[in-house]
Design an enzyme around this catalytic site. Structure first.
Site, PDB file in Angstrom:
ATOM      1  CD  GLU A 133      -1.962  -7.926   1.454  1.00 43.96           C
ATOM      2  OE1 GLU A 133      -1.638  -6.827   0.953  1.00 43.96           O
ATOM      3  OE2 GLU A 133      -1.127  -8.757   1.859  1.00 43.96           O
ATOM      4  CE  LYS A 209      -4.548   3.289  -0.420  1.00 45.42           C
ATOM      5  NZ  LYS A 209      -4.972   3.691  -1.789  1.00 45.42           N
TER       6      LYS A 209
END
Lengths: 429, 429
Positions: A133, A209
């Site tokens: 996460e 990302k």
């Protein structure tokens, strides 16, 4: 419901995020027990130099080591928390930990994006959780949202401000009229940018990302090496000001869209209309807007970096292990996604912002418009600024145009000797 | 990793959300199998009248029934999906399902907020999952975010636009200058408001949701019956316009803050500065801003209602069951939260917006300011509008004041015979 057994962590790396994590574990100790029924303790912390003076104190009872084997060979350690950075060393350590039956929590976006599949396979073979996460957008729960909360949706698009350093620099240039170099120095002084800011300002961090988000949202592999990436190091304050006059903000965005089954993706500085929520994401904040075929648009906003925001994300993964969650590492049954059907970047369509420097003389606008028209590019609005005989900027925005045609039109213009300086162009979101 | 066994649903209620869910299950069938490894099928649908003509077709292979026992006594059914609405009937059905060892997914905020603890206890005793992502803010993953993603944070505050109908009405009043009744009729015509809109416009629906969010974020029981609730039915377009002039938007907000260990909470129309993200939430959208002691502020935005957005949330819960997640129903080990230490509403402090109608004559502003000053209320800015001898509005905004003092000052003003109409006051976020 939860076991009374303590959950024991080995933490690799004791920098910003590591110290953030241990400070939350201490401050919110009782709260975490109320949530999970278990105490979470750090047993061992791996650092490069055990003798280095540290301003931050170690968690109570924890010991420092410079020996990675201490983390993976200790049967008491349930979870490896990898916060080292880099690729080779953490990869080896994570593989050893997974093969030793430990769960792994990592914030390492570069490793997962560039070389992650072996790790996911190893996790699956060992029935272990591989959590990350914290690897995307700091404290924003974007991984969990895509992997679980919106899992029933086929996603149509995702766009985000994925790098706080770049966003801080562009925000300062926009709000305070700084030029790029001044804004970068300021970001470095305030600790928002590293001494070597390349990864952040050239868009590679955002691209790491974006790779992970594409996997989570679309279940497809868009290789990092194939992602088109453009950073912000060349951004001129002048374009930020022109964009403002048209009602836009310049943002470094990672974007992916499903166009008839093909994925069009990339990291670019883009103009965003000021009425969009994503245009209002300032400073070191991150945000992601995604759209699913059931849920419609969903927008998440929060701090994309920093000790305790990122620590909060690491902790949420650790608490999932503490609650005994079944691993759902990639969000799909298959741990290695099929290759994405990639739309070639030159076929991508977008509206564009252009700025060219030209001589202030009759016929220039006609020639410009002609070069555009020859490539089927239709101009939506144009404005010429000032009356300097040495050269003036002409700014124009186009209707939808293919990247290939934009490139050809720019070649045309350069060849025609119309331009006094390198032309600038940005996509419009 | 996942079992090949089909996951079998019994669905109670086949209205908007039920049909939304079944349409997603059909459209995204293959996708859901890629995500969970299992096919999810609807076996039985409970409706009031099996002979009613329906525009929507039933899921393939499903059968209609008007007998609730068919859902809970059928050993093939793994999950009861409760989308009936109401309190008593769904409560009985959910309890039977949990006691029969089935998992339950519900969108029933009223039931959970007013009478939910027995259900959570029953779920725990049976080791069953009781899921309710769809009960708050439609497609926005707020339940999962508070229960898991931000679980390591002690929350300091939460504020949200929790009702799309009220937000639509206020947005229309603001953007298109409609008065309340016209905006409400329009919302009803477009299907954004029900024929009896009381729950939405009087704030009770938002209050149900706020109750659930308080439990998830703070692990405390703030009883629904004790929440201060004020709706938007009395809102005058004039105040929306004055608020705009000061740079604010009027929004119906649910808010809770931890003030030195006591929870201050309620649902009120409030002024929000236009630079806040939450001020920019338009139409039928919902949004929640929460702040944790590690993560800082996090903001979530999306569609708060509608067939497929809410269906998406229901489906995410069903998919969690399909993946074999360990139940984490309340987000805490204890299934019934301890009572909140409640700050008495009259002690709450806020900045305020006031509008009073007064005669346009010397000394009025002095008397107004005097009444405020006697209650320790300090005026930050004031403006008098127009010069109508029949009466003019005076609008002023205050620094922080206690609700008790505000009430006393208003009594004072009314007693002094200064006011030509009922005064208006709203908190400022």
């Amino acid at each position: 419901m939860a076991s009374d057994k303590r959950l024991v962590l080995g933490v690799a790396g004791f920098g910003t995020v590591g110290t953030g994590l241990t400070s939350i574990l201490e401050e919110n100790r009782d709260w975490i027990i109320q949530r999970t029924g278990r105490e979470i303790v750090v047993k061992t912390v791996l650092v490069r130099d055990v003798n280095k003076k540290r301003a931050v104190k170690l968690p109570e009872g924890a010991e420092l080591t410079d020996d990675p084997a201490r983390l993976v060979n200790d049967p008491e350690i349930d979870v490896l928390v990898e916060l080292m950075g880099g690729i080779e060393a953490p990869k080896a350590l994570i593989l050893q930990a997974l093969n030793a039956g430990k769960h792994v929590v990592t914030a390492n976006k570069a490793l997962l994006a560039e070389d992650g599949f072996e790790l996911f396979r190893a996790a699956q073979q060992n029935g272990a959780g591989l959590y990350y996460e914290a690897s995307v957008c700091g404290g924003i729960p974007i991984v969990q949202t895509l992997r679980e909360s919106l899992a029933g949706n086929q996603m149509t698009s995702l766009v985000g401000i994925l790098n706080g350093t770049a966003n801080y620099i562009l925000s300062e240039m926009t709000t305070n009229g700084l030029d790029f170099d001044t804004a970068l120095s300021q970001a470095q002084e305030l600790g928002f940018a590293e001494a070597d800011p390349t990864l952040d300002i050239e868009g590679f961090d955002a691209a790491h990302k974006l790779c992970l988000l594409i996997r989570l949202a679309f279940g497809r592999d868009y290789p990092f090496s194939m992602l088109p990436v453009q950073g912000i190091s060349g951004v001129d304050r002048m374009d930020i000001e022109f964009a403002r006059e048209f009602g836009y903000r310049l943002k470094l965005l990672g974007e992916v869209r499903n166009v008839d089954g093909r994925l069009e993706a990339g990291v670019f500085p883009m103009l965003v209309h000021h009425t969009y929520l994503i245009a209002r994401v300032g400073g070191a904040y991150n945000a992601v807007r995604m759209e699913g075929n059931a849920v419609g648009p969903v927008f998440l906003h929060g701090l994309g970096a920093g000790a305790t925001p990122t620590g909060s994300a690491v902790l949420s993964d650790i608490m999932a292990v503490a609650r005994g969650c079944a691993p759902n590492n990639t969000g799909f049954v298959e741990q290695v996604p099929a290759p994405a059907d990639i739309m070639p970047p030159e076929e991508a369509e977008a509206c564009y912002y252009f700025r060219v420097m030209v001589r202030d003389q009759p016929g220039v606008l006609r020639d410009l418009a002609g070069a555009m028209a020859r490539q089927d590019i239709s101009i939506a609005q144009a404005v010429q600024k000032g009356q300097d005989p040495g050269g003036v900027p002409i700014v124009f925005m186009t209707h939808e145009a293919k990247a290939r045609n934009v490139a050809a039109a720019l070649e045309d213009l350069k060849g025609a000797g119309l331009l006094l300086a390198e032309p600038v162009h940005y996509r419009i979101l």
